[in-house]
Design an enzyme around this catalytic site. Structure first.
Site, short mmCIF file in Angstrom:
data_model
loop_
_atom_site.label_atom_id
_atom_site.label_comp_id
_atom_site.label_asym_id
_atom_site.label_seq_id
_atom_site.Cartn_x
_atom_site.Cartn_y
_atom_site.Cartn_z
N LYS A 80 4.63 3.94 6.32
CA LYS A 80 5.37 3.62 7.55
C LYS A 80 6.61 2.84 7.19
O LYS A 80 6.57 1.95 6.31
CB LYS A 80 4.46 2.81 8.47
CG LYS A 80 5.06 2.46 9.83
CD LYS A 80 4.04 1.72 10.67
CE LYS A 80 4.54 1.37 12.06
NZ LYS A 80 3.51 0.70 12.88
N SER A 150 2.50 2.59 17.14
CA SER A 150 3.84 2.80 16.60
C SER A 150 3.88 3.53 15.27
O SER A 150 4.94 3.90 14.78
CB SER A 150 4.53 1.43 16.41
OG SER A 150 3.80 0.63 15.48
N SER A 174 -1.59 0.29 16.81
CA SER A 174 -0.56 1.18 16.27
C SER A 174 -1.01 2.07 15.12
O SER A 174 -0.29 3.00 14.76
CB SER A 174 0.66 0.37 15.85
OG SER A 174 1.33 -0.12 16.98
#
Length: 479
Positions: A80, A150, A174
């Site tokens: 990420k 996210s 997330s």
């Protein structure tokens, strides 16, 4: 015959160890997959193909020379884009960080590098992880649906075959939310178990780093590397039993305002845990009326504090949804923040007492499957009212962040539209082994037909869509 990019981490690791699969061929397969589907999905911020091929070639030479580092050696993965990797940008999917380049690896990136994993690139996050949809990225099962956030880019990359595994971060769900919405496995470990050094923060006291994988066994292997242990790949388990495991089913909160097909699928999966030997008991979840206020009361001011300087000097560089949240955080009095932390402490104590009587809690990961990309609200006619999509997705995942307890999301079926449904298992602090044991047992008894989402390649769905004959009339989703 499956293509290399379709393999789970464990299967790829076994093939590499047996010299049946080359790390170079596996990495090339993943890079070809990225070239094939990335234009439709938008999972990646940065793809470093040349560096990945060099790392794969080095892994192949090391393994051939007898220097095999374990099951992650030669496995292509992604991070990420909040997680630093030396020499690569860490943009947090924001114009604020457009010119940032990491000088050194985060601890988790260094540990994966030490384990021999091959970094393919960096994946999209909702800007600074401050959202639950990741609008740059499309769902791997239906391009007109949200990816979740996210860590949406990480989940979609794994679900689409663009990486064998990924790392995400989780402040209010997330990792687990996009994993549930894309039919993959997401693990939020116990708070503090996995280091966050070198990871761009959202909320320092709620942030976690963890793996997103195609199977529970894969998550177990990645977690071992992230915690500084040496993961081992033993023989496949075929006799998983949950005899003596005490599984709690919530009477309150977790099945309130949940889409009927989600409830049916999760309750069916819980019943299957019982068929494997687990002992089911019903419990009431404590302090549920304080979850949302406490989550926002802690997260919002902490996020604003982290962005204080750039919010003052370059507010125009933030997206409007994130900017308004950051500006709102500056209006939260210190007394409100302290009240939220006090409520959190009480909540942590109440949850800890739950685990004196049970070993894990089983519940839905999210109350509904992936909504349309332009949808703003979810309607709950049975209880009267609506909530925003973000509030709906964070509602069932936030308690594990507030309490710091480990939580595992795994796919347990599809709704009538063919969209994945996730079940969440929550355990006591440092109880990851118990969660993984339960998840492995379910997965062994109910293996998926395919590990990839159909949007990227139009593949067969992973399991039969749930079509309850008499669903509880609790929710409909606005279209």
């Amino acid at each position: 015959m499956r293509l290399p990019y379709e393999l789970s981490l464990a299967d790829a690791a076994r093939a590499i160890a047996a010299r049946e699969l080359s790390p170079v061929d596996l990495t090339d397969s993943a890079l070809e997959r990225i070239a094939e589907v990335e234009g439709d999905l938008g999972a990646y911020v940065t793809v470093c193909a040349d560096e990945a091929r060099k790392a794969a070639a080095q892994a192949e030479r090391d393994i051939a020379a007898g220097r095999h580092r374990g099951p992650l050696h030669g496995i292509p993965m992604t991070l990420k884009d909040l997680i630093d990797a030396a020499g690569l940008p860490t943009t947090a999917s924001s114009r604020v960080r457009a010119h940032h380049t990491a000088r050194k690896d985060s601890i988790v990136a260094a540990r994966l590098r030490s384990a021999g994993a091959v970094l393919l690139g960096k994946t999209h996050t909702h800007e600074f992880a401050y959202g639950l949809t990741t609008p740059q990225t499309r769902n791997a099962w239906a391009a007109d649906r949200v990816a979740g956030g996210s860590s949406g880019g990480s989940a979609v990359a794994v679900a689409a075959g663009e990486a064998t595994f990924a790392l995400g971060t989780d402040t209010g769900g997330s990792i687990r939310v996009p994993s549930a919405l894309n039919g993959v496995v997401g693990l939020k470990p116990t708070y503090g178990l996995v280091p966050v050094d070198g990871v761009t923060p959202l909320s320092w006291s709620l942030d976690h780093v963890g793996p997103i994988t195609r199977t529970v066994r894969d998550a177990e292997l990645v977690l071992a590397a992230l915690t500084g242990h040496h993961p081992t790949e033993g023989p496949a388990r075929t006799d998983e039993s949950l005899a003596g495991l005490r599984v709690a089913v919530p009477r309150t909160y977790y099945f309130d305002r949940v889409a009927p097909e989600v409830e049916v699928a999760v309750r069916r999966a819980i019943g299957q845990l019982a068929s494997l030997g687990a002992e089911l008991t019903e419990i009431d979840i404590p302090m549920t009326e304080y979850v949302q206020a406490t989550q926002w009361g802690v997260m919002v001011p902490e996020a604003t504090a982290a962005h204080e300087q750039t919010l003052r000097t370059s507010p125009e560089l933030y997206g409007p949804d994130v900017r308004v949240l950051l500006e709102a955080g500056g209006l939260v009095p210190a007394t409100d923040y302290l009240r939220a932390q006090r409520a959190r402490t009480l909540m942590q104590g109440a949850w800890a007492r739950l685990f004196d009587e049970v070993d894990l809690i089983a519940a839905p990961t999210v109350p509904c499957t992936a909504v349309h990309r332009d949808q703003q609200e979810v309607s709950w006619p049975a209880t009267g009212g609506t909530e925003s999509v973000s509030d709906a997705y964070v509602r069932l995942s936030a308690p594990a962040n507030l309490t710091g307890l480990p939580s595992l999301s795994l796919p347990v079926g599809l709704d009538g539209a063919g969209l994945p449904i996730g079940m969440q298992l929550i355990g006591r602090a440092l109880g990851e082994a118990t969660l993984l044991r339960a998840g492995r047992a379910y997965e062994t008894a109910h293996p998926p037909v395919t590990l990839l989402g159909p949007e990227a390649g139009h593949r067969t769905p992973a399991s039969t869509p749930v079509a309850p004959s008499t669903p509880p009339a609790d929710a409909t989703i606005l279209r």
